[in-house]
Design a protein around this motif. Structure first.
Motif, mmCIF file in Angstrom:
data_model
loop_
_atom_site.group_PDB
_atom_site.id
_atom_site.type_symbol
_atom_site.label_atom_id
_atom_site.label_comp_id
_atom_site.label_asym_id
_atom_site.label_seq_id
_atom_site.Cartn_x
_atom_site.Cartn_y
_atom_site.Cartn_z
ATOM 1 N N SER A 138 0.736 -1.179 0.046
ATOM 2 C CA SER A 138 0.200 -0.109 -0.073
ATOM 3 C C SER A 138 0.734 1.264 -0.125
ATOM 4 O O SER A 138 0.539 2.195 -0.493
ATOM 5 N N SER A 160 0.735 3.918 -2.773
ATOM 6 C CA SER A 160 0.674 5.441 -2.307
ATOM 7 C C SER A 160 1.612 6.486 -2.800
ATOM 8 O O SER A 160 1.403 7.563 -3.387
ATOM 9 N N SER A 208 -6.272 9.765 -3.475
ATOM 10 C CA SER A 208 -6.082 8.006 -3.534
ATOM 11 C C SER A 208 -4.845 7.806 -2.759
ATOM 12 O O SER A 208 -4.759 6.804 -1.999
ATOM 13 N N SER A 209 -3.845 8.677 -3.270
ATOM 14 C CA SER A 209 -2.579 8.277 -2.446
ATOM 15 C C SER A 209 -2.397 8.504 -0.994
ATOM 16 O O SER A 209 -1.905 7.814 -0.164
ATOM 17 N N GLY A 210 -3.302 9.718 -0.640
ATOM 18 C CA GLY A 210 -3.416 9.794 0.913
ATOM 19 C C GLY A 210 -4.383 8.651 1.599
ATOM 20 O O GLY A 210 -3.884 8.239 2.747
ATOM 21 N N TRP A 211 -5.362 8.118 0.921
ATOM 22 C CA TRP A 211 -5.882 7.212 1.413
ATOM 23 C C TRP A 211 -5.219 5.752 1.423
ATOM 24 O O TRP A 211 -5.279 5.196 2.521
ATOM 25 N N MET A 212 -4.501 5.414 0.547
ATOM 26 C CA MET A 212 -3.540 4.298 0.597
ATOM 27 C C MET A 212 -2.466 4.325 1.821
ATOM 28 O O MET A 212 -2.171 3.443 2.452
ATOM 29 N N MET A 213 -1.962 5.636 1.922
ATOM 30 C CA MET A 213 -0.977 5.999 2.903
ATOM 31 C C MET A 213 -1.745 5.718 4.408
ATOM 32 O O MET A 213 -1.015 4.921 5.082
ATOM 33 N N ALA A 238 -9.995 3.069 -2.667
ATOM 34 C CA ALA A 238 -8.888 3.713 -3.628
ATOM 35 C C ALA A 238 -9.185 3.952 -4.998
ATOM 36 O O ALA A 238 -9.052 4.969 -5.645
#
Length: 369
Positions: A244, A248, A266-271, A333
């Motif tokens: 993940s 991210s 989506s990057s922030g969500w995966m992080m 995501a």
């Protein structure tokens, strides 16, 4: 600008789950990492209720009553300052700092400034003072999320991953380089926020991404040198969390190149929910059984049959938590990238089921007899 309800949700997750879990774990891990006793472990009994109360007040403030924000911010500030003071005074007892100790010193320094910026923002958001919230926001996010949470996870990896995976013979140099890169990147972003220097901003982002890829390489070396080959719920959680992290970072790079905002979200969500959440839950499945076993069963060794640590892990609910949460994180995501509200709700449903399974697992482990 994101909806304030999202800010409330993010603070509830970050402060209420991630930070609360890290603080609780530190009560047990600091003596292991620093090889000295706490300066005042009793202070942790004050830290967690203050953090819980302050987090709830801030969440309500973001959602409905902005005037609650500074009051919740004060409570959170007091809680975190007590934690930082205790950690610094404990580190002061150490004669020689190893890499894990240095990372703790660095991360708590970043946390100190991060919560101060956050408190100033809460005062500005409620209208009590005039501040440039946008300037402080970038510094606050980078100091707390990258400077504290990420650097703490990186620093503890050199202790926890080899301990739980029985890894030997790996070099700490990649992690040392990664920590240096993260520290410099945070300073560059801070300078860019206050002096409006765009070059520093993007240099900081690029250096942070490079540092995290370097950290991922370090984790790979530990994984390859491990003696324990079993892929249990701990290993599965960490594998998902680190992939993940890579996802991210790739989406973050895509945003910097293309400027497509859903990539950044989506990057922030995966992080947050891929990397942070699974790194935390994976270690919970190791730490809670050990603490319960040590407190409840270690005095009985040699007197009667005692359970193994693996016996204290609920197989069905932990597996359910992993599957539901992993599916939920990926679905949300993708939904963010597609900007599909219906798909987001579907992913959130999976996350809800996984969260219920995780809570059940925690209560099972705590109450194991």
């Amino acid at each position: 600008m994101l909806d304030t309800k999202i800010f409330g949700f993010v603070h509830l997750f970050l402060l209420g789950f991630v930070m609360m879990t890290i603080f609780g774990a530190m009560a047990q891990l600091v003596p292991v990492v620093l090889e000295v006793g706490h300066f005042g472990v009793e202070l942790f009994y004050a830290i967690w209720p203050l953090l819980a109360i302050g987090t709830l007040m801030m969440t309500v403030g973001f959602v409905s009553y902005p005037m609650l924000l500074p009051f919740g911010g004060v409570v959170v500030l007091i809680s975190i300052m007590i934690f930082i003071l205790e950690i610094f005074l404990t580190i002061k007892k150490v004669k020689t700092l190893n890499l894990a100790m240095k990372s703790m010193l660095l991360s708590n320094t970043f946390l100190f400034f991060g919560v101060i910026f956050g408190f100033l923002m809460s005062l500005g958001y409620s209208g009590l003072i005039e501040v440039d919230i946008n300037t402080l926001l970038r510094s606050h996010v980078f100091l707390v999320v990258v400077g504290y949470v990420v650097v703490t996870i990186m620093g503890l990896s050199v202790v926890l991953l080899p301990m739980f995976g029985l890894s030997h013979g790996f070099s700490q140099k990649p992690l040392q380089n990664a920590l240096i890169m993260m520290g410099v990147s945070i300073l560059l972003v801070l300078l860019s926020s206050f002096f409006k220097i765009t070059f520093f901003e993007y240099a900081g982002y690029i250096l942070a991404v490079a540092g995290l890829f370097m950290y991922f390489y370090f984790v790979q070396t530990i994984y390859k040198t491990r003696a324990r080959k079993e892929i249990d719920i701990y290993a599965k959680s960490l594998i998902f969390s680190y992939f993940s992290l890579v996802a991210s970072l790739l989406m973050g790079i895509g945003y910097m190149v293309l400027g497509f905002e859903p990539l950044l979200l989506s990057s922030g969500w995966m992080m947050f929910f891929g990397f942070f959440a699974f790194a935390v839950t994976g270690h919970v499945y190791k730490i809670i059984p050990f603490l319960v076993w040590f407190e409840r069963f270690s005095p009985l060794v040699g007197k009667q049959k005692v359970p193994m640590l693996a016996d204290m892990l609920p197989q069905k609910s932990s597996s359910a938590q992993f599957v539901f949460c992993a599916i939920g994180v990926v679905v949300v995501a993708v939904a963010i990238l597609l900007q599909n509200d219906a798909l987001i709700k579907g992913g959130a449903s999976f996350l809800l089921m996984g969260s219920i399974a995780f809570v059940r697992s925690v209560f099972y482990m705590i109450n194991y007899k």
